[in-house]
Design an enzyme around this catalytic site. Structure first.
Site, short mmCIF file in Angstrom:
data_model
loop_
_atom_site.label_atom_id
_atom_site.label_comp_id
_atom_site.label_asym_id
_atom_site.label_seq_id
_atom_site.Cartn_x
_atom_site.Cartn_y
_atom_site.Cartn_z
CG HIS A 181 -0.28 0.26 2.51
ND1 HIS A 181 0.43 -0.70 3.16
CD2 HIS A 181 -0.19 1.38 3.27
CE1 HIS A 181 0.92 -0.21 4.28
NE2 HIS A 181 0.57 1.05 4.37
C1 UD1 Z 1 -2.45 4.83 6.66
C2 UD1 Z 1 -1.16 5.21 7.39
C3 UD1 Z 1 -0.12 4.11 7.17
C4 UD1 Z 1 -0.68 2.75 7.54
C5 UD1 Z 1 -1.95 2.52 6.73
C6 UD1 Z 1 -2.57 1.17 6.97
C7 UD1 Z 1 -0.67 7.64 7.46
C8 UD1 Z 1 0.22 8.68 6.94
N1 UD1 Z 1 -0.60 6.44 6.85
O1 UD1 Z 1 -2.15 4.83 5.28
O2 UD1 Z 1 1.00 4.38 8.00
O3 UD1 Z 1 0.28 1.76 7.27
O4 UD1 Z 1 -2.87 3.55 7.07
O5 UD1 Z 1 -3.67 0.99 6.13
O6 UD1 Z 1 -1.39 7.87 8.40
N2 UD1 Z 1 -9.43 4.86 2.29
C9 UD1 Z 1 -10.59 4.14 2.15
N3 UD1 Z 1 -11.23 3.76 3.28
C10 UD1 Z 1 -10.77 4.04 4.52
C11 UD1 Z 1 -9.60 4.79 4.65
C12 UD1 Z 1 -8.92 5.18 3.51
O7 UD1 Z 1 -11.05 3.86 1.06
O8 UD1 Z 1 -11.41 3.63 5.52
C13 UD1 Z 1 -8.71 5.28 1.06
C14 UD1 Z 1 -8.99 6.71 0.70
O9 UD1 Z 1 -9.02 6.81 -0.68
C15 UD1 Z 1 -7.78 7.42 1.25
C16 UD1 Z 1 -6.68 6.40 1.05
O10 UD1 Z 1 -7.31 5.14 1.28
O11 UD1 Z 1 -7.54 8.63 0.60
C17 UD1 Z 1 -5.52 6.56 1.96
O12 UD1 Z 1 -5.96 6.54 3.33
P1 UD1 Z 1 -5.08 7.25 4.45
O13 UD1 Z 1 -5.66 7.05 5.79
O14 UD1 Z 1 -4.80 8.65 4.06
O15 UD1 Z 1 -3.68 6.49 4.36
P2 UD1 Z 1 -3.33 4.94 4.19
O16 UD1 Z 1 -2.69 4.76 2.85
O17 UD1 Z 1 -4.46 4.05 4.55
#
Ligand code: UD1
Length: 373
Positions: free
Chosen positions: A210
């Site tokens: 990811h």
């Molecule tokens: C976050 C953490 C990362 C961790 C990961 C585990 C930060 C900087 N990163 O990254 O350290 O390893 O979580 O998963 O905090 N999204 C969904 N559903 C959700 C949440 C997110 O679809 O419930 C999608 C959205 O498009 C969002 C993207 O995932 O923009 C990224 O989510 P985000 O929480 O910003 O970061 P992660 O890549 O999940």
């Protein structure tokens, strides 16, 4: 002690679960759980509360996704309000507990420290020295302002000392994520995930990816997809796909290639028990997740880590992990070693023994006694 425990994203839930459980055994510790809502999908959030026996959050902030600045700022504003409301209602928090390195971790710590509420950081001191990683920025910021640094592996202690933190605030407590793994590994045996996928225990690989460095360019992600598809003819692969990775696979036109490979099982993100059922019986794990690097080390399952560096060096020096970067030749080479049985063996690091959360509770109790009038 009134303790505000903060969670936001998937890896936080496995870390807070044993801490809340350990605190329940001590009358002097009174934890309140605050979920920022950074992760909100059922598969990335609710399922962990159910499976790990975490009570629903006392306060849910519902922040959701956004740019780094937006998400961090939204968490800061929302947490500040919770802390101020608690103060005004006459029930202020004595301390915040933050875990890991996600945006919610750093944001909550900043908001609290500026209101003079002390913050403890669980998983302090880990450093990849790679400031292109948002998590590294979150780690550095959080540790710089916390006054209780609870560390999972010896490198963390060294890093914190080098940065000038005083010895009295650094505590090597072990790994809370491994507390959860040890509590759940027997239950996970009953999940039946391996059988449902028609896999043979010990004869398949698990992949998770990811991180932006692996999934944000077509060239890198395409190379990794090629290796997984290639090797799957010898060893089937299970690939639970994170939402951001799924979006990239779709936009780079790679999802079809994975889905049509007969021995690659593409899944939605899956719950903790199903995932542990898969990882604990896997022949190899290919991942860019820090947590999974640790879990594979505790499970003694080979882990090929798709990163140039790691903030968890003990998983490579003592554990089962090898850093591969995004070098597909190197990945092939090490997969071959795993298949041929020549890959290195590992051992579980000291204090990864299922008792880290209790050690944290004891440190908090001792602080409470010291501060009693
Ligand atoms: C976050 C953490 C990362 C961790 C990961 C585990 C930060 C900087 N990163 O990254 O350290 O390893 O979580 O998963 O905090 N999204 C969904 N559903 C959700 C949440 C997110 O679809 O419930 C999608 C959205 O498009 C969002 C993207 O995932 O923009 C990224 O989510 P985000 O929480 O910003 O970061 P992660 O890549 O999940």
């Amino acid at each position: 002690m009134r303790l505000a425990c903060i969670v936001g994203a998937r890896p936080n839930f496995m870390k807070i679960a044993p801490i809340l459980r350990a605190m329940k055994n001590h009358d002097s510790l009174n934890p309140i759980l605050i979920h920022t809502g950074q992760h909100y999908d059922k598969n990335l959030s609710d399922v962990f509360f159910e499976e790990l026996g975490i009570d629903p959050p006392d306060i849910a902030l519902g922040i959701g996704s956004g740019s780094h600045a937006q998400q961090t700022a939204d968490v800061m504003v929302a947490i500040e309000k919770v802390l101020l409301d608690a103060h005004e209602s006459g029930e202020p928090f004595d301390r915040l507990i933050v875990v890991g390195d996600v945006n919610s971790t750093a944001a909550a710590a900043i908001a609290a420290v500026k209101l003079h509420i002390p913050v403890a950081h669980v998983e302090a001191g880990l450093r990849s020295s790679d400031r292109r990683m948002p998590e590294e920025i979150n780690r550095v910021i959080t540790d710089a302002i916390c006054d209780m640094l609870l560390v999972s592996e010896p490198s963390g202690v060294e890093n914190l000392k080098k940065e000038g933190h005083p010895d009295e605030i650094i505590h090597l407590v072990g790994n809370v994520m491994i507390d959860t793994l040890m509590t759940q590994v027997d239950r996970a045996k009953d999940s039946g995930m391996v059988e449902r996928l028609g896999l043979e225990p010990g004869a398949y690989g698990v992949a998770t990816l990811h991180r932006p460095s692996n999934v944000d360019t077509a060239e890198v992600l395409g190379g990794l997809v090629d290796v997984i598809v290639d090797i799957s003819s010898e060893m089937p692969f299970v690939f639970p796909i994170h939402p951001r990775t799924k979006a990239r696979l779709e936009s780079f036109d790679l999802l079809g290639r994975l889905k049509t490979a007969p021995h690659v099982h593409c899944l939605e993100p899956i719950g903790y028990l199903d995932f542990l059922n898969l990882t604990s019986q896997a022949k190899v794990i290919v991942t860019d997740s820090g947590g999974l690097q640790e879990e594979s080390t505790a499970l003694l399952v080979p882990c090929l880590t798709m990163r140039e560096n790691t903030e968890r060096p003990v998983t490579c020096t003592q554990g089962t992990s090898t850093l591969i970067g995004n070098d597909t030749e190197k990945l092939h080479l090490y997969l071959r070693q795993v298949i041929e049985g020549t890959y290195k063996k590992g051992q579980c690091p000291e204090l990864w023994d299922g008792k880290a959360a209790e050690r944290i509770s004891q440190i908090l109790i001792a602080e409470g006694k010291r501060k009693q009038p």
